[in-house]
Design an enzyme around this catalytic site. Structure first.
Site, PDB file in Angstrom:
ATOM      1  N   ASP A 101      -6.850  -3.800   1.220  1.00 53.60           N
ATOM      2  CA  ASP A 101      -7.231  -2.423   0.934  1.00 53.60           C
ATOM      3  C   ASP A 101      -8.093  -2.347  -0.317  1.00 53.60           C
ATOM      4  OD1 ASP A 101      -5.685  -1.662   3.091  1.00 53.60           O
ATOM      5  OD2 ASP A 101      -3.931  -1.182   1.862  1.00 53.60           O
ATOM      6  N   ALA A 102      -8.785  -1.235  -0.489  1.00 56.89           N
ATOM      7  CA  ALA A 102      -9.698  -1.064  -1.620  1.00 56.89           C
ATOM      8  C   ALA A 102      -8.977  -1.217  -2.956  1.00 56.89           C
ATOM      9  CB  ALA A 102     -10.389   0.294  -1.544  1.00 56.89           C
TER      10      ALA A 102
END
Length: 234
Positions: A101-102
């Protein structure tokens, strides 16, 4: 690998140019003209373009240390691509084996070898991923046992596979899992009433992150071999 990808890996053509060449009947595979860019081929096949035999370039295998605020994608989105920091040729031919994920940091593996990356991302191959997890609340008693047994997550048809939980501090743990379900780590801790506040991947299989944040390096032959011959587990 797809025929159009093989052409790109064997020439200086980009994907659109390779597709046009295939559709125009310029590519022969094992003595037969092929006009479908998506056809699967093997590097051992005899493939030619306009009568010239093709040999793919050697595959590349890298690790990089992902920073927060980047995305595991070949192009920028709401956040910049993690591949922007790779100062090498033909970055567009690479893909990421196991996304983060970011807001997650840590080990990302990058390659242009589809069979190799399949051994990492396929749940049937049981490649272990180790995460260092920061928690909002102290780890409750019994959570390690529940993770070891498998958890039912909302919307899933079967429980998670057994996971190993090692407590580091009151609010920090090491979690080892062999799956890669959507937001799995965050959902697992949410299922036991806690919340992940930081997430960092330290290891995939036998490959350990050993470079500084934002840096990258090529994998060693030994590291590459870790996923070259994984056997499927039922």
């Amino acid at each position: 690998m797809r025929l159009d990808r093989f052409i790109c890996k064997s020439t200086e053509l980009n994907r659109d140019q390779a597709t046009r060449a295939i559709e125009a009947g310029e590519v022969v595979v094992n003595g037969e003209m092929v006009t479908e860019a998506r056809q699967q081929v093997h590097e051992s096949n005899l493939i030619s373009l306009n009568g010239e035999s093709l040999t793919p370039r050697p595959s590349r295998y890298l690790m990089l240390h992902k920073t927060a605020g980047t995305v595991c994608s070949n192009s920028d989105g709401h956040y910049p691509s993690v591949l922007n920091g790779l100062d090498i040729e033909r970055v567009e031919e690479l893909h990421i084996a196991g996304r983060l994920d970011a807001d997650t940091t840590g080990l990302v593996l990058v390659t242009d070898d589809g069979r190799w990356s399949f051994n990492i991302i396929s749940p049937k191959m049981h490649a272990t991923k180790v995460y260092r997890v920061g928690l909002r609340d102290p780890l409750a008693d019994g959570v390690a046992s529940r993770f070891a047994e498998g958890l039912w997550l909302q919307g899933e048809e079967k429980p998670t596979l057994p996971a190993t939980l090692q407590q580091v501090t009151e609010r920090e743990v090491l979690l080892s899992i062999t799956e890669g379900r959507y937001h799995q780590v965050k959902r697992m801790f949410a299922a036991v009433g806690n919340r992940v506040v930081s997430l960092h991947r330290e290891q995939v299989g036998e490959i350990r992150l050993d470079i500084a944040e934002g840096e990258w390096r090529y994998l060693t032959e030994t590291e590459v071999a870790c996923f070259a011959g994984l056997s499927q587990l039922d």
